[in-house]
Design a protein around this motif. Structure first.
Motif, PDB file in Angstrom:
ATOM      1  N   ALA A  76       2.202   1.890 -14.192  1.00  0.00           N
ATOM      2  CA  ALA A  76       2.784   0.701 -13.570  1.00  0.00           C
ATOM      3  C   ALA A  76       4.286   0.908 -13.412  1.00  0.00           C
ATOM      4  O   ALA A  76       4.897   1.694 -14.142  1.00  0.00           O
ATOM      5  CB  ALA A  76       2.505  -0.539 -14.420  1.00  0.00           C
ATOM      6  N   TYR A 101       7.888  -1.123 -13.268  1.00  0.00           N
ATOM      7  CA  TYR A 101       8.461  -2.394 -13.689  1.00  0.00           C
ATOM      8  C   TYR A 101       9.889  -2.567 -13.172  1.00  0.00           C
ATOM      9  O   TYR A 101      10.674  -1.609 -13.130  1.00  0.00           O
ATOM     10  CB  TYR A 101       8.488  -2.476 -15.215  1.00  0.00           C
ATOM     11  CG  TYR A 101       7.118  -2.570 -15.841  1.00  0.00           C
ATOM     12  CD1 TYR A 101       6.513  -3.813 -16.067  1.00  0.00           C
ATOM     13  CD2 TYR A 101       6.424  -1.422 -16.203  1.00  0.00           C
ATOM     14  CE1 TYR A 101       5.253  -3.897 -16.637  1.00  0.00           C
ATOM     15  CE2 TYR A 101       5.159  -1.507 -16.778  1.00  0.00           C
ATOM     16  CZ  TYR A 101       4.582  -2.742 -16.996  1.00  0.00           C
ATOM     17  OH  TYR A 101       3.336  -2.828 -17.565  1.00  0.00           O
ATOM     18  N   ARG A 126       6.183   3.382   0.223  1.00  0.00           N
ATOM     19  CA  ARG A 126       5.276   2.964  -0.860  1.00  0.00           C
ATOM     20  C   ARG A 126       4.989   4.135  -1.803  1.00  0.00           C
ATOM     21  O   ARG A 126       4.558   5.218  -1.369  1.00  0.00           O
ATOM     22  CB  ARG A 126       3.965   2.457  -0.278  1.00  0.00           C
ATOM     23  CG  ARG A 126       2.939   1.990  -1.319  1.00  0.00           C
ATOM     24  CD  ARG A 126       3.170   0.596  -1.789  1.00  0.00           C
ATOM     25  NE  ARG A 126       3.041  -0.318  -0.661  1.00  0.00           N
ATOM     26  CZ  ARG A 126       1.879  -0.801  -0.214  1.00  0.00           C
ATOM     27  NH1 ARG A 126       0.739  -0.463  -0.783  1.00  0.00           N
ATOM     28  NH2 ARG A 126       1.864  -1.650   0.813  1.00  0.00           N
ATOM     29  N   GLU A 161       8.892  -6.963 -15.162  1.00  0.00           N
ATOM     30  CA  GLU A 161       7.765  -7.452 -14.366  1.00  0.00           C
ATOM     31  C   GLU A 161       7.216  -6.317 -13.513  1.00  0.00           C
ATOM     32  O   GLU A 161       7.967  -5.629 -12.808  1.00  0.00           O
ATOM     33  CB  GLU A 161       8.207  -8.609 -13.471  1.00  0.00           C
ATOM     34  CG  GLU A 161       7.079  -9.191 -12.632  1.00  0.00           C
ATOM     35  CD  GLU A 161       7.539 -10.366 -11.786  1.00  0.00           C
ATOM     36  OE1 GLU A 161       6.741 -10.836 -10.962  1.00  0.00           O
ATOM     37  OE2 GLU A 161       8.700 -10.797 -11.954  1.00  0.00           O
ATOM     38  N   ALA A 162       5.906  -6.114 -13.565  1.00  0.00           N
ATOM     39  CA  ALA A 162       5.264  -5.053 -12.789  1.00  0.00           C
ATOM     40  C   ALA A 162       5.319  -5.372 -11.298  1.00  0.00           C
ATOM     41  O   ALA A 162       5.079  -6.505 -10.878  1.00  0.00           O
ATOM     42  CB  ALA A 162       3.817  -4.869 -13.232  1.00  0.00           C
ATOM     43  N   ASP A 163       5.648  -4.365 -10.502  1.00  0.00           N
ATOM     44  CA  ASP A 163       5.673  -4.486  -9.040  1.00  0.00           C
ATOM     45  C   ASP A 163       4.367  -3.909  -8.509  1.00  0.00           C
ATOM     46  O   ASP A 163       4.084  -2.722  -8.682  1.00  0.00           O
ATOM     47  CB  ASP A 163       6.876  -3.719  -8.487  1.00  0.00           C
ATOM     48  CG  ASP A 163       7.078  -3.940  -7.003  1.00  0.00           C
ATOM     49  OD1 ASP A 163       6.157  -4.445  -6.335  1.00  0.00           O
ATOM     50  OD2 ASP A 163       8.163  -3.596  -6.487  1.00  0.00           O
ATOM     51  N   ASP A 164       3.559  -4.741  -7.858  1.00  0.00           N
ATOM     52  CA  ASP A 164       2.256  -4.299  -7.367  1.00  0.00           C
ATOM     53  C   ASP A 164       2.357  -3.357  -6.174  1.00  0.00           C
ATOM     54  O   ASP A 164       1.415  -2.598  -5.904  1.00  0.00           O
ATOM     55  CB  ASP A 164       1.394  -5.503  -6.984  1.00  0.00           C
ATOM     56  CG  ASP A 164       1.028  -6.358  -8.184  1.00  0.00           C
ATOM     57  OD1 ASP A 164       0.972  -5.799  -9.306  1.00  0.00           O
ATOM     58  OD2 ASP A 164       0.820  -7.573  -8.015  1.00  0.00           O
ATOM     59  N   GLU A 165       3.469  -3.406  -5.453  1.00  0.00           N
ATOM     60  CA  GLU A 165       3.660  -2.528  -4.293  1.00  0.00           C
ATOM     61  C   GLU A 165       5.031  -1.858  -4.386  1.00  0.00           C
ATOM     62  O   GLU A 165       5.934  -2.134  -3.594  1.00  0.00           O
ATOM     63  CB  GLU A 165       3.528  -3.325  -2.993  1.00  0.00           C
ATOM     64  CG  GLU A 165       2.139  -3.938  -2.794  1.00  0.00           C
ATOM     65  CD  GLU A 165       2.013  -4.686  -1.478  1.00  0.00           C
ATOM     66  OE1 GLU A 165       3.043  -4.855  -0.778  1.00  0.00           O
ATOM     67  OE2 GLU A 165       0.890  -5.102  -1.151  1.00  0.00           O
TER      68      GLU A 165
END
Length: 226
Positions: free
Chosen positions: A98, A100, A172, A116-120
């Protein structure tokens, strides 16, 4: 990804740069106190690692402990050493696959670190240049998709002989599939990636083949990991 503005209720952060490393000696006098940044609660314990991503295992033990607590629900202290080890406004912390993003808030003389984890997660663009090494114009489409099929880039190309053009710009993080589908040729698909160790790439078009390539390099250690 929109880069975060660092949240702080005290002074504005100064110019980002390398910070002097403390030698660890402290006789208790006022002159030995680290100055650091009041907006982040950081001392000058560590020289800043100027990278887009730093993995958990590279950090010193005390910074790892801060990260553990921040991921579990938040970490509070009078100093946040992560804020001197990296530029918390620009660098991802990677841990267990992950990525963060750090936020630091001031509360009186104490500071709170949250991750906070960044999903993208995204990095600066990795650009792929299509180079036409043939004697005629090439036209077609270059498409980049994630491993789950999401289309990140779809570019129509029309490149004259002995010329080049940007075929894709990828931000990405991850390993993706690039398909080069040019008129009059069989499509070619290759893996390309965006990571802290990857660079720009090339799509070379010859009369008999299409070659997709991308440079990858070993990372230099962070200054406190040498």
């Amino acid at each position: 990804m929109n880069r975060r503005a660092l949240i702080a209720t005290l002074a504005t952060i100064g110019t980002v740069g390398c910070l002097d490393t403390l030698d660890g000696d402290d006789d208790g006098s006022e002159d030995d106190e680290p100055t650091g940044s009041p907006a982040t609660g950081s001392s000058t314990r560590y020289e800043t690692c100027e990278r887009e991503v730093v993995s958990y295992g590279e950090f010193p033990d005390d910074v790892q402990a801060e990260i553990d607590e921040a991921i579990d629900g938040g970490y509070e202290a009078e100093e946040i050493h992560l804020a001197s080890a990296i530029d918390v406004d620009e660098t991802y912390v990677s841990h267990d696959r992950a990525y963060y993003l750090a936020t630091i808030e001031a509360d009186g003389e104490r500071y709170r670190l949250d991750l906070e984890a960044d999903d993208e997660p995204e990095l600066s663009p990795r650009r792929f240049t299509l180079e036409n090494e043939t004697g005629s114009a090439v036209t077609g489409t270059v498409t980049v998709r994630t491993s789950d099929g999401e289309t990140l880039v779809e570019t129509d190309v029309d490149v004259e002989p002995d010329s080049d053009s940007t075929a894709a710009s990828i931000t990405r993080i991850g390993v993706h599939a690039m398909e080069v589908d040019l008129d009059g040729r069989d499509p070619v698909e290759e893996s390309v990636g965006v990571s802290v160790s990857s660079f720009d790439g090339h799509v070379e078009v010859f009369d008999e083949e299409i070659i997709v390539s991308q440079a990858v390099a070993d990372l230099a250690p962070c200054p406190w990991d040498e």
